[in-house]
Design a protein around this motif. Sequence first.
Motif, PDB file in Angstrom:
ATOM      1  N   ALA A  91       0.844  -1.192   0.000  1.00  0.00           N
ATOM      2  CA  ALA A  91       0.000   0.000   0.000  1.00  0.00           C
ATOM      3  C   ALA A  91       0.881   1.245   0.000  1.00  0.00           C
ATOM      4  O   ALA A  91       2.011   1.219   0.511  1.00  0.00           O
ATOM      5  CB  ALA A  91      -0.919   0.004   1.216  1.00  0.00           C
ATOM      6  N   TYR A  92       0.319   2.334  -0.554  1.00  0.00           N
ATOM      7  CA  TYR A  92       1.067   3.580  -0.664  1.00  0.00           C
ATOM      8  C   TYR A  92       0.211   4.762  -0.239  1.00  0.00           C
ATOM      9  O   TYR A  92      -0.998   4.796  -0.484  1.00  0.00           O
ATOM     10  CB  TYR A  92       1.501   3.844  -2.112  1.00  0.00           C
ATOM     11  CG  TYR A  92       2.399   2.794  -2.721  1.00  0.00           C
ATOM     12  CD1 TYR A  92       3.773   2.847  -2.545  1.00  0.00           C
ATOM     13  CD2 TYR A  92       1.873   1.758  -3.486  1.00  0.00           C
ATOM     14  CE1 TYR A  92       4.605   1.896  -3.112  1.00  0.00           C
ATOM     15  CE2 TYR A  92       2.681   0.802  -4.055  1.00  0.00           C
ATOM     16  CZ  TYR A  92       4.055   0.874  -3.860  1.00  0.00           C
ATOM     17  OH  TYR A  92       4.870  -0.070  -4.424  1.00  0.00           O
ATOM     18  N   LEU A  93       0.889   5.742   0.354  1.00  0.00           N
ATOM     19  CA  LEU A  93       0.315   7.058   0.547  1.00  0.00           C
ATOM     20  C   LEU A  93       1.233   8.033  -0.166  1.00  0.00           C
ATOM     21  O   LEU A  93       2.409   8.171   0.189  1.00  0.00           O
ATOM     22  CB  LEU A  93       0.217   7.414   2.035  1.00  0.00           C
ATOM     23  CG  LEU A  93      -0.239   8.854   2.337  1.00  0.00           C
ATOM     24  CD1 LEU A  93      -1.641   9.116   1.789  1.00  0.00           C
ATOM     25  CD2 LEU A  93      -0.172   9.141   3.831  1.00  0.00           C
ATOM     26  N   PHE A  94       0.701   8.680  -1.194  1.00  0.00           N
ATOM     27  CA  PHE A  94       1.455   9.684  -1.942  1.00  0.00           C
ATOM     28  C   PHE A  94       1.027  11.070  -1.466  1.00  0.00           C
ATOM     29  O   PHE A  94      -0.172  11.338  -1.301  1.00  0.00           O
ATOM     30  CB  PHE A  94       1.200   9.550  -3.444  1.00  0.00           C
ATOM     31  CG  PHE A  94       1.585   8.213  -4.013  1.00  0.00           C
ATOM     32  CD1 PHE A  94       2.916   7.838  -4.092  1.00  0.00           C
ATOM     33  CD2 PHE A  94       0.623   7.328  -4.476  1.00  0.00           C
ATOM     34  CE1 PHE A  94       3.285   6.602  -4.611  1.00  0.00           C
ATOM     35  CE2 PHE A  94       0.972   6.095  -5.002  1.00  0.00           C
ATOM     36  CZ  PHE A  94       2.312   5.732  -5.068  1.00  0.00           C
ATOM     37  N   ILE A  95       2.008  11.936  -1.275  1.00  0.00           N
ATOM     38  CA  ILE A  95       1.728  13.299  -0.834  1.00  0.00           C
ATOM     39  C   ILE A  95       2.515  14.244  -1.728  1.00  0.00           C
ATOM     40  O   ILE A  95       3.738  14.100  -1.885  1.00  0.00           O
ATOM     41  CB  ILE A  95       2.115  13.500   0.642  1.00  0.00           C
ATOM     42  CG1 ILE A  95       1.319  12.542   1.537  1.00  0.00           C
ATOM     43  CG2 ILE A  95       1.888  14.949   1.072  1.00  0.00           C
ATOM     44  CD1 ILE A  95       1.765  12.539   2.977  1.00  0.00           C
TER      45      ILE A  95
ATOM     46  N   VAL B 135       0.083   4.158  12.640  1.00  0.00           N
ATOM     47  CA  VAL B 135       1.147   3.503  11.874  1.00  0.00           C
ATOM     48  C   VAL B 135       0.621   2.284  11.141  1.00  0.00           C
ATOM     49  O   VAL B 135      -0.136   1.491  11.706  1.00  0.00           O
ATOM     50  CB  VAL B 135       2.305   3.082  12.806  1.00  0.00           C
ATOM     51  CG1 VAL B 135       3.358   2.283  12.044  1.00  0.00           C
ATOM     52  CG2 VAL B 135       2.929   4.300  13.467  1.00  0.00           C
ATOM     53  N   ARG B 136       1.020   2.166   9.858  1.00  0.00           N
ATOM     54  CA  ARG B 136       0.706   0.984   9.071  1.00  0.00           C
ATOM     55  C   ARG B 136       2.003   0.386   8.544  1.00  0.00           C
ATOM     56  O   ARG B 136       2.618   0.946   7.628  1.00  0.00           O
ATOM     57  CB  ARG B 136      -0.215   1.334   7.899  1.00  0.00           C
ATOM     58  CG  ARG B 136      -1.666   1.562   8.277  1.00  0.00           C
ATOM     59  CD  ARG B 136      -2.535   1.668   7.031  1.00  0.00           C
ATOM     60  NE  ARG B 136      -2.369   0.515   6.151  1.00  0.00           N
ATOM     61  CZ  ARG B 136      -2.986   0.388   4.970  1.00  0.00           C
ATOM     62  NH1 ARG B 136      -3.806   1.343   4.549  1.00  0.00           N
ATOM     63  NH2 ARG B 136      -2.785  -0.678   4.219  1.00  0.00           N
TER      64      ARG B 136
ATOM     65  N   ALA C 140       7.135  10.948  12.899  1.00  0.00           N
ATOM     66  CA  ALA C 140       8.296  10.640  13.736  1.00  0.00           C
ATOM     67  C   ALA C 140       8.145   9.295  14.445  1.00  0.00           C
ATOM     68  O   ALA C 140       9.134   8.649  14.794  1.00  0.00           O
ATOM     69  CB  ALA C 140       8.517  11.752  14.754  1.00  0.00           C
ATOM     70  N   HIS C 141       6.908   8.868  14.656  1.00  0.00           N
ATOM     71  CA  HIS C 141       6.654   7.597  15.346  1.00  0.00           C
ATOM     72  C   HIS C 141       6.569   6.406  14.391  1.00  0.00           C
ATOM     73  O   HIS C 141       6.348   5.278  14.842  1.00  0.00           O
ATOM     74  CB  HIS C 141       5.356   7.689  16.149  1.00  0.00           C
ATOM     75  CG  HIS C 141       4.144   7.998  15.322  1.00  0.00           C
ATOM     76  ND1 HIS C 141       4.001   9.164  14.595  1.00  0.00           N
ATOM     77  CD2 HIS C 141       3.002   7.286  15.097  1.00  0.00           C
ATOM     78  CE1 HIS C 141       2.832   9.155  13.970  1.00  0.00           C
ATOM     79  NE2 HIS C 141       2.218   8.017  14.254  1.00  0.00           N
ATOM     80  N   TRP C 142       6.758   6.641  13.102  1.00  0.00           N
ATOM     81  CA  TRP C 142       6.703   5.544  12.130  1.00  0.00           C
ATOM     82  C   TRP C 142       8.057   4.824  12.080  1.00  0.00           C
ATOM     83  O   TRP C 142       9.094   5.417  12.368  1.00  0.00           O
ATOM     84  CB  TRP C 142       6.352   6.091  10.749  1.00  0.00           C
ATOM     85  CG  TRP C 142       4.894   6.390  10.564  1.00  0.00           C
ATOM     86  CD1 TRP C 142       4.140   7.277  11.268  1.00  0.00           C
ATOM     87  CD2 TRP C 142       4.022   5.798   9.614  1.00  0.00           C
ATOM     88  NE1 TRP C 142       2.848   7.279  10.825  1.00  0.00           N
ATOM     89  CE2 TRP C 142       2.738   6.378   9.805  1.00  0.00           C
ATOM     90  CE3 TRP C 142       4.182   4.833   8.622  1.00  0.00           C
ATOM     91  CZ2 TRP C 142       1.636   6.015   9.034  1.00  0.00           C
ATOM     92  CZ3 TRP C 142       3.087   4.487   7.842  1.00  0.00           C
ATOM     93  CH2 TRP C 142       1.824   5.066   8.055  1.00  0.00           C
TER      94      TRP C 142
ATOM     95  N   SER D 227       9.935   4.052   6.345  1.00  0.00           N
ATOM     96  CA  SER D 227       8.534   4.131   5.907  1.00  0.00           C
ATOM     97  C   SER D 227       8.285   5.329   5.007  1.00  0.00           C
ATOM     98  O   SER D 227       7.390   5.290   4.156  1.00  0.00           O
ATOM     99  CB  SER D 227       7.604   4.236   7.122  1.00  0.00           C
ATOM    100  OG  SER D 227       7.708   3.103   7.944  1.00  0.00           O
ATOM    101  N   VAL D 228       9.046   6.406   5.210  1.00  0.00           N
ATOM    102  CA  VAL D 228       8.785   7.675   4.526  1.00  0.00           C
ATOM    103  C   VAL D 228       9.935   7.999   3.586  1.00  0.00           C
ATOM    104  O   VAL D 228      11.111   7.988   3.990  1.00  0.00           O
ATOM    105  CB  VAL D 228       8.597   8.816   5.545  1.00  0.00           C
ATOM    106  CG1 VAL D 228       8.270  10.116   4.830  1.00  0.00           C
ATOM    107  CG2 VAL D 228       7.503   8.457   6.547  1.00  0.00           C
ATOM    108  N   HIS D 229       9.600   8.304   2.350  1.00  0.00           N
ATOM    109  CA  HIS D 229      10.584   8.641   1.327  1.00  0.00           C
ATOM    110  C   HIS D 229      10.201  10.001   0.738  1.00  0.00           C
ATOM    111  O   HIS D 229       9.072  10.180   0.272  1.00  0.00           O
ATOM    112  CB  HIS D 229      10.604   7.577   0.231  1.00  0.00           C
ATOM    113  CG  HIS D 229      10.739   6.181   0.770  1.00  0.00           C
ATOM    114  ND1 HIS D 229      11.951   5.596   1.045  1.00  0.00           N
ATOM    115  CD2 HIS D 229       9.782   5.274   1.133  1.00  0.00           C
ATOM    116  CE1 HIS D 229      11.753   4.383   1.540  1.00  0.00           C
ATOM    117  NE2 HIS D 229      10.450   4.165   1.600  1.00  0.00           N
ATOM    118  N   VAL D 230      11.144  10.938   0.780  1.00  0.00           N
ATOM    119  CA  VAL D 230      10.812  12.299   0.346  1.00  0.00           C
ATOM    120  C   VAL D 230      11.829  12.811  -0.662  1.00  0.00           C
ATOM    121  O   VAL D 230      12.966  12.347  -0.721  1.00  0.00           O
ATOM    122  CB  VAL D 230      10.742  13.268   1.548  1.00  0.00           C
ATOM    123  CG1 VAL D 230       9.741  12.783   2.576  1.00  0.00           C
ATOM    124  CG2 VAL D 230      12.118  13.470   2.181  1.00  0.00           C
TER     125      VAL D 230
END
Length: 330
Positions: free
Chosen positions: A125-129, A197-198, A220-222, A226-229
């Motif tokens: 699964a993805y979350l795109f921002i 968190v997932r 910060a709690h993930w 998990s996060v790529h920017v």
Amino acid sequence: MTQLSELTAGIPEPHSSASSELPVVVSQLRWEAEGVVSLRLRSRTGELLPRWEPGAHVDLILPTGIERQYSLCGPIEDRSSYQLGVRRERTSRGGSEYVHAFLRPGQPLLLKGPRSNFGFRRAAAYLFIAGGIGITPILPMVRQAQYWGAEWQLLYGGHTADSMPFLDELREFGSRVRAYPSDTVGRIPLAEVVAQVRPDLKIFACGPESLISALNEATAHWPAGSVHVERFKPRPRVRTEDKPFDVVCAASGRTVEVPAGRSILTALEEAGIRSAASCRSGLCGSCETAVLEGVPDHRDEILAENDRAAGDRMFICVSRARTPRLVLDL
């Protein structure tokens, strides 16, 4: 979307590298939103353009000699052309201003790449921002996630709906895309969206520093990774007292002193040693160099924490040394 491995099977790869210059021509220039144009570039020789992956960018060399980095945002299966999105910046150093004011179809240009510092990874699964023109590297990721049949959602923010490029194109994905024009809807509710968190979900984001900083704080709690920017500009840095150090070029055995306040790249150039470089701000990745000995002081905006800890590569346009001596694969 045709999967890359299926599309390119049996097709010979044109000769290219991330540092070689490829002659292209502007085949189309189109207004995408208020202050944003898209360019479509084709090879001047008619060859297929090099393969690329979602998140990749190219270095565009304008007739003025200015070199700027732009994300590829077209379909990855279309190797007959590359598509870029360019926002006209009020504080432009000449790149976006030239593109908007002077570039026209039929104009020859040079580009280098493609290069990927914002690599897309397979996940359940993805979350795109995305914020504003930050949609450009995210758009191919959305298409790829859709092709894979993955669960995904895009949160897309901008000042106004009219200023948000490719918004009409994204409407085909229906409720998976949530638009947040701040003048009518407000900003993306990051804290609310990422509160839980997932472990199976990866977040990919690109946009202005205010968005990226807010996302990093909210996640910060993930778990790590998990996060790529991807950032538009380097983050403001706390001033530290730089110390001089030596760089040994492994290929020639030459040693170059890097004084305080001067980059490795600049010191090497002043010593007559050339190295690939473009942005000179730790964003584009063109000066990536292998570290054979010593400990680098990473100051780029590219490497993840685990890559920094490995210490086997660095970007010499901004990064320095934590040890008195570095041996580089130069």
